[in-house]
Design a protein around this motif. Sequence first.
Motif, short mmCIF file in Angstrom:
data_model
loop_
_atom_site.label_atom_id
_atom_site.label_comp_id
_atom_site.label_asym_id
_atom_site.label_seq_id
_atom_site.Cartn_x
_atom_site.Cartn_y
_atom_site.Cartn_z
N LEU A 45 55.72 82.49 75.50
CA LEU A 45 55.97 82.39 74.05
C LEU A 45 54.71 82.65 73.23
O LEU A 45 54.76 82.59 72.00
CB LEU A 45 56.55 81.02 73.70
N GLN A 46 53.58 82.93 73.92
CA GLN A 46 52.33 83.17 73.19
C GLN A 46 52.08 82.03 72.20
O GLN A 46 51.84 82.27 71.01
CB GLN A 46 52.40 84.51 72.44
N SER A 47 52.19 80.81 72.73
CA SER A 47 52.07 79.64 71.87
C SER A 47 50.99 78.72 72.43
O SER A 47 50.66 78.78 73.61
CB SER A 47 53.42 78.91 71.85
N THR A 48 50.46 77.86 71.59
CA THR A 48 49.53 76.85 72.08
C THR A 48 50.09 75.45 71.83
O THR A 48 49.40 74.46 71.97
CB THR A 48 48.15 76.97 71.38
N ASP A 49 51.39 75.40 71.46
CA ASP A 49 52.03 74.12 71.20
C ASP A 49 52.18 73.29 72.47
O ASP A 49 52.06 73.80 73.58
CB ASP A 49 53.43 74.35 70.61
N LEU A 90 57.83 72.14 72.37
CA LEU A 90 58.48 73.42 72.73
C LEU A 90 59.77 73.25 73.52
O LEU A 90 60.69 74.06 73.40
CB LEU A 90 57.50 74.30 73.53
N ALA A 117 63.77 79.80 72.09
CA ALA A 117 62.73 80.65 71.54
C ALA A 117 63.00 82.06 72.09
O ALA A 117 64.01 82.27 72.76
CB ALA A 117 61.36 80.14 71.97
N ARG A 137 53.69 78.55 77.54
CA ARG A 137 52.69 79.06 76.58
C ARG A 137 52.48 80.56 76.72
O ARG A 137 52.36 81.28 75.74
CB ARG A 137 51.36 78.34 76.79
#
Length: 153
Positions: A92-96, A101, A106, A89
């Motif tokens: 990748l600056q993600s909240t998935d 993921l 990515a 997270r």
Amino acid sequence: MFIGEAPGADEDRTGVPFVGRAGQLLNKMIAAMGLSRESVYIANVLKTRPPNNATPTVEEAQLCAPYLHEQIAIVAPEVIVTVGLPATRLILQSTDSMGRLRGRWAEYVGPGAAGIRVPVMPTYHPAYLLRSYTPENRKKVWSDLQQVMARLV
Ligand code: URA
């Protein structure tokens, strides 16, 4: 470059990442890829052991992030493998979720205008695999690592 979560008790004592049980499995994963520990760089999101080995909070991860970004800029890895959710997270600056993921390429984009770009393959954390050592999970991780190997050749 492999990026994990945080030092555990063994890592805190020795100052070396991934030397405990999860580290032994990570060593096997690295060897199965035809690589050696000496040929890869291993880092963690957190630089010190969280109280009670707790999962890093988003705030803790953000506080340590500048050090990790600096490590990535210095190492300039060919590929980053994030193991587990906190590293995935943050990088990748993600909240998935990990389920969404993992196994898909990515890209990491470093901070600043000239931030470096590095392909990222998220996969499950070896500590999770140890807890849930099913043929299905092992197959998923192996397929993720094979994608990395194909990219490195
Ligand atoms: N050891 C580490 O260094 N990092 C982890 O994420 C787990 C164990």
